[in-house]
Design a protein around this motif. Structure first.
Motif, PDB file in Angstrom:
ATOM      1  N   LEU A 271       0.833  -1.215   0.000  1.00 18.44           N
ATOM      2  CA  LEU A 271       0.000   0.000   0.000  1.00 18.44           C
ATOM      3  C   LEU A 271       0.862   1.258   0.000  1.00 18.44           C
ATOM      4  N   GLN A 272       1.973   1.223   0.731  1.00 19.99           N
ATOM      5  CA  GLN A 272       2.876   2.378   0.743  1.00 19.99           C
ATOM      6  C   GLN A 272       3.444   2.632  -0.647  1.00 19.99           C
ATOM      7  N   MET A 273       3.803   1.556  -1.356  1.00 20.56           N
ATOM      8  CA  MET A 273       4.324   1.717  -2.717  1.00 20.56           C
ATOM      9  C   MET A 273       3.239   2.273  -3.642  1.00 20.56           C
ATOM     10  N   LEU A 274       2.013   1.794  -3.475  1.00 20.38           N
ATOM     11  CA  LEU A 274       0.906   2.307  -4.299  1.00 20.38           C
ATOM     12  C   LEU A 274       0.657   3.786  -4.016  1.00 20.38           C
ATOM     13  N   ARG A 275       0.765   4.199  -2.755  1.00 22.96           N
ATOM     14  CA  ARG A 275       0.599   5.628  -2.420  1.00 22.96           C
ATOM     15  C   ARG A 275       1.681   6.470  -3.074  1.00 22.96           C
ATOM     16  N   ARG A 276       2.914   5.961  -3.067  1.00 18.04           N
ATOM     17  CA  ARG A 276       4.009   6.681  -3.722  1.00 18.04           C
ATOM     18  C   ARG A 276       3.743   6.809  -5.220  1.00 18.04           C
ATOM     19  N   LEU A 277       3.253   5.731  -5.825  1.00 17.54           N
ATOM     20  CA  LEU A 277       2.918   5.777  -7.260  1.00 17.54           C
ATOM     21  C   LEU A 277       1.804   6.772  -7.532  1.00 17.54           C
ATOM     22  N   ALA A 278       0.822   6.828  -6.628  1.00 19.09           N
ATOM     23  CA  ALA A 278      -0.288   7.778  -6.789  1.00 19.09           C
ATOM     24  C   ALA A 278       0.221   9.214  -6.726  1.00 19.09           C
ATOM     25  N   ARG A 279       1.119   9.497  -5.785  1.00 19.69           N
ATOM     26  CA  ARG A 279       1.696  10.857  -5.698  1.00 19.69           C
ATOM     27  C   ARG A 279       2.495  11.179  -6.960  1.00 19.69           C
TER      28      ARG A 279
END
Length: 200
Positions: free
Chosen positions: A37-45
Motif C-alpha cells: 500500500l505504501q508503494m501504491l501511495r508513492r505511485l499515486a503521488r
C-alpha cells in the motif's frame, strides 16, 4: 519532471510492474500488504505530480484497500493471478492500452511478450524519476539508504576523533579550561540566587 515529456504525442499510460519496482527498492519475496500500500501511495503521488495515468500491476490476492480494477487514490490497480502468469498479464495489459502505453518493468519476459508495439522503460530508469519526489519513500523509514542508516546525516563528513595525548603539559593545558567551566556555573548560580533574593 520532464522525463515523460518524451512520450507526450499520445496520451501516456504507464503500466508499472510493482513487483519489479519492489525488487529494485530492495524488497523481495512475499511483501506485506502495508508495504504494498505504501508503494501504491508513492505511485499515486507520482502520477499526480507528473499528470500521468498509471496502472499498477501487482500479483496474487487483491488487497482489501486496493481492489482489482478499481482506482486507488490516483491510480488503477490490477493483479496477475500468480508470479508465473505475471509476465503475460503485464504484456497483455500494456498492449490493451494502445499507442500511449509505456511498460515500466524489469521483467525481460514481459518486455519480450509485449513486442515492439509497446514502448518500454526499464524500472531502474523509472526509479530515478520516481525517487526524486521529495518524500521519504513512504515506508516509515524502513528502507535503508546506501550508506546504511545515516539518512539524517545527509552529506556531512564523519566526525573526527581527537587523538589521546599522553604529554603532561597537554594534560595541564586541558585541565585549565575545565577549571574555567566550573566557575561559570557558580557565577550563574549567584545570579539566580540574586534574582531569588529580589523576589523575596
Amino acid at each position: 519532471m520532464g522525463l515523460f515529456n518524451l512520450f507526450k504525442p499520445a496520451r501516456t499510460v504507464l503500466v508499472v510492474d510493482v513487483v519489479s519496482l519492489n525488487e529494485v527498492s530492495g524488497q523481495k519475496g512475499k511483501i506485506p500488504p502495508r508495504n504494498q500500500l505504501q508503494m501504491l501511495r508513492r505511485l499515486a503521488r507520482f502520477a499526480q505530480r507528473e499528470k500521468l495515468e498509471v496502472i499498477a500491476v501487482l500479483t496474487g490476492t487483491p488487497l482489501n484497500k486496493a481492489p482489482a480494477g478499481k482506482k486507488f487514490e490516483e491510480i488503477t490497480v490490477l493483479y496477475s493471478k500468480s508470479p508465473e502468469e505475471h509476465a503475460k498479464f503485464l504484456a497483455r495489459t500494456a498492449q490493451s492500452k494502445g499507442a500511449g502505453a509505456v511498460l515500466v518493468s524489469g521483467n525481460a519476459a514481459a518486455e519480450k511478450i509485449a513486442g515492439n508495439g509497446v514502448r518500454k522503460l526499464r524500472v531502474s530508469t523509472f526509479r530515478k524519476a520516481f525517487d526524486t519526489g521529495g518524500d521519504d519513500g513512504g515506508n516509515g523509514g524502513n528502507e535503508r539508504s546506501e550508506g546504511g542508516n545515516n539518512r539524517s546525516r545527509g552529506n556531512r563528513p564523519p566526525r573526527r576523533r581527537q587523538p589521546k595525548q599522553k604529554n603532561k603539559d597537554s594534560d595541564s593545558k586541558r585541565n585549565e579550561p575545565k577549571g574555567e567551566r566550573k566557575q561559570k556555573p557558580s557565577s550563574e548560580t549567584d545570579a539566580i540566587n540574586e534574582l531569588i533574593d529580589l523576589v523575596d
